[in-house]
Structures are given as structure tokens and as C-alpha cells.
Motif scaffolding. Structure first.
Motif: not given
Ligand code: PLP
Length: 400
Positions: A98, A121, A124
Motif C-alpha cells: 500500500t 486502487k 492504494k
């Protein structure tokens, strides 16, 4: 041109089965017995070379195939997955946490594009899409949190050639990993020899060559493969996309004919590309001198396997592409189907099929015309007659 000979590497493998069988025995078991309790613990801890624990972790059939691919790629180790997407996603998730960042070629297989653009996504993980032939834009896209430069040796479907040696230099300078999908060009290009850290494959395509299963592979150094399969935090071990050993053993047999098939795919594609180009068809093939990266492809390829079996023809509109593809299927030139690397020619209109995940505005921006048809040229024995047939269909369709 590189002097490396992946075909001889595969040919030199000596694997015998139980009772001296010429093919390695298939291990039809999901679990394995231990004579001593301590050995089981040591195997879980990763300290027992040659011992098998559970088939999601490792199984002997997949190990034979992984070793064969590592020999072909000249990497220390390999790992076998149940699909090409499993290979790509596991390797990327192993490399990135992440908050990390990936720089990728904007032209990649549509599933890869969707994973990079839509799926990461969730974690992240940020992705910057670049034109992989513009080396300065790749370097400019690198950030302090970049972990990977991702590309395909020859990109799907635009057939751009990645300058792997130069990309590797950029990757090393910034301490990031270079990961290359070599699905279109096994044997032809050896990315690890050119500086790639991780090589991934959809074996569904040329490596297996029979379109009877989906499968994938990751080739890299021993540490990366050990990390992938670590019982505590290895992405492949914990997400579990392992290939069935029965499939693995049949792919291993098909791998031994890959060099002959690649030569024939290349010869046929080159013949078609030259003839159709001469007839005025808008054809893209890395073996044609007018291809923008023709010289680069020549420089980085291994000797004797040609430029590969993939070519693309721009028919202008999707309607025209559909009409021509239908006619070609009716004339038994091949099948209107996705996928590639098959003994029959396969063709599909990329923008509305294998790259339909790429939004229309991006398709336009990267020059993916709505009428672009990707061809995986088959093993035709009489390519002259195939070429004449395609020419005639193009003439009748008003393409030339
Ligand atoms: N990489 C490339 C270049 C592909 O063309 C494909 C599939 O079409 C994949 C990866 C994904 O492989 P699979 O379908 O085996 O998951």
C-alpha cells in the motif's frame, strides 16, 4: 543479436519418470507423507530442499516445469500459476505494498491494464501509464515510492518493442524492479538475459500452444520465488493460484516443441506481413523494415526464431474489421477468437475484445484504431495459399 540459445537449454533437460519413463512421473497428490514429525516442521520453515508439503505450496510436476522454464529464461528459479493473470498479479502484489507506485506501458494486455488501472486502487497502489518507447517519459514518471517498471517485450496489441536493456538501466539507477511479460515472444526474446528482474508468461499462449488450458509462469531469482511461496507471507502461497499437476505435465511436453513452433509461426507471419504490405494492406509487424522498432527487435532477439507470430492489420472501421474477419473464418483461414499461439490462425478486433478494458479515449490516444485486428498466425503448411486468400478477401472488401 544475442547468441543465447533457449531451445538447447530446454533440449538438454534430463527428467526421468518412475520405472525409467522418458517423461517425469505425474504427481497426482495434494499432500505428502513424512517419516518424521520434525521434518514436517522443517519443511514448513522452508529448510527442506527436495521435500514436498502440500501441492498449493509446491508439487513435483510443477517443479519440473518451473525448472524447465527457468532454464529457458536463464533465471535461477521459476513458479507455475493457474493463469497468466495469476502470474502477473501475484508478482506485482509481491513487489508492492500500500502506498507504492508502478510505472507501466500503457499498451498491455487488457486484463493487465484493468488490474493496474482499476483493481490496485483497493490497495492504494498508484500507477502511471507511459508510452514505453519514450524512455525519457519513463524516467520522468519514477517517484521515490516507485517499486516496478512494467512492460511487455512486444506489447499487446500495438506490437511496440520494449527496449529491455535501456529499461533495465533506468530500473537499476532508481533501485526499482523491471518486470516483463514475454507472452508474445518466448525463445525469441530472453528478457532476464537483457536485464529484466522478473519475467512473466501466459503459458495459455505459445508455450503450451494447444489452447486446451490456461496457465502462467513467473521466472526470477531464487529469493523472489522463495518469497512468493513463503508460507507466512508469500503472495502465491496465500492467494493460491496453483496449476493442476496434470496440466503442468502436459505443458512440459509441449514446451519441448516450442522452438519448432516459434520458427514456423515466425516464418508464416513474416511471409504474410511482407505479401500483404506489398499489396497495400496496412499491416504492422516487427519484422518489417518500416516498423519503428524493427532495428531494436533485431538487436535484442535470439538468433534463429524469427520475429514472432503476431501481426496486426488496421482495417479502418470496426464494421470493416468484422466483415473481413467473418469472411476469413468462412474461408477457413482461421478462427474469429481471442487468444494466441495456437496452431490455427486466430484473429480478433482488439479494441472491442482483448483491449476493451482500455477506455475509448485512451485507445484513441495510444493509436489503437477501432478497426485494428490482431492476428496470431498459425502453423499453416501452405502459407502462400493462405496469403492469396487473405489478399482476395481484402480486395473484395475494398481494403486494397
Ligand atoms: N499477457 C498477455 C500478453 C496476454 O495476451 C494475456 C491473455 O490474453 C495474458 C497476459 C493473460 O493470460 P491468461 O489469459 O493466461 O490469464
Amino acid at each position: 543479436m544475442s547468441k543465447f540459445d533457449p531451445a538447447s537449454k530446454v533440449q538438454k533437460l534430463r527428467h526421468f519418470g518412475e520405472f525409467g519413463g522418458v517423461n517425469p512421473s505425474i504427481t497426482d497428490s495434494s499432500t505428502y507423507t513424512f517419516l518424521h514429525g520434525e521434518d514436517m516442521f522443517e519443511t514448513f520453515a522452508g529448510h527442506m530442499e527436495g521435500c514436498f508439503l502440500y501441492s498449493r505450496h509446491w508439487n513435483p510436476s510443477n517443479k519440473y516445469l518451473a525448472d524447465a522454464l527457468a532454464a529457458m529464461e536463464d533465471t535461477e528459479a521459476g513458479w507455475i500459476t493457474a493463469s497468466g493473470m495469476a502470474a502477473i498479479t501475484c508478482a506485482l502484489l509481491q513487489l508492492c505494498n500500500t502506498g507504492d507506485h508502478i510505472v507501466t506501458s500503457v499498451t498491455t494486455y487488457g486484463g493487465t491494464f484493468a488490474f493496474l488501472k482499476n483493481y490496485l486502487k483497493k490497495f492504494k497502489i498508484d500507477v502511471t501509464f507511459v508510452n514505453i518507447t519514450r524512455l525519457e517519459s519513463i524516467e520522468a514518471a519514477i517517484q521515490p515510492n516507485t517499486k516496478v517498471i512494467y512492460t511487455e517485450s512486444v506489447t499487446n496489441p500495438l506490437l511496440q518493442v520494449s527496449d529491455i536493456p535501456k529499461l533495465s538501466k533506468i530500473a537499476k539507477k532508481h533501485d526499482v524492479k523491471l518486470m516483463v511479460d514475454n507472452t508474445f515472444t518466448p525463445m525469441i526474446i530472453s528478457p532476464a538475459r537483457l536485464g529484466a528482474d522478473i519475467v512473466v508468461y501466459s503459458m495459455t499462449k505459445f508455450i503450451n500452444g494447444k489452447n486446451d488450458c490456461v496457465a502462467g509462469a513467473i521466472c526470477a531469482d531464487q529469493q523472489f520465488i522463495d518469497d512468493l511461496s513463503n508460507v507466512n507471507d508469500g503472495t502465491a502461497m496465500l492467494l493460491g493460484p496453483v496449476l493442476d499437476p496434470l496440466r503442468s505435465s502436459s505443458i512440459l511436453k509441449n514446451l519441448h516443441t516450442l522452438h519448432i513452433r516459434m520458427k514456423q509461426h515466425s516464418n508464416n507471419a513474416c511471409y504474410l506481413a511482407k505479401k500483404l504490405f506489398k499489396a497495400g494492406v496496412n499491416v504492422v509487424y516487427t519484422g518489417l523494415e518500416n516498423h519503428p522498432q524493427h532495428e531494436l527487435h533485431k538487436k535484442i532477439m535470439n538468433q534463429g526464431f524469427g520475429f514472432g507470430g503476431m501481426l496486426a492489420i488496421d482495417f479502418g472501421t470496426v464494421e470493416k474489421a468484422n466483415q473481413i474477419m467473418q469472411k476469413m473464418q468462412e474461408s477457413d483461414i482461421g478462427y474469429l477468437a481471442v487468444s494466441l499461439g495456437y496452431f490455427k490462425t486466430l484473429f480478433s478486433c482488439s479494441g472491442t475484445s482483448t483491449s476493451s478494458e482500455v477506455p475509448e479515449d485512451i485507445q484513441k490516444q495510444i493509436g489503437l484504431s477501432e478497426g485494428l485486428v490482431r492476428f496470431s498466425v498459425g502453423l499453416d503448411n501452405d502459407i502462400e495459399s493462405t496469403s492469396e486468400q487473405i489478399k482476395k478477401i481484402c480486395e473484395e472488401g475494398g481494403v486494397i
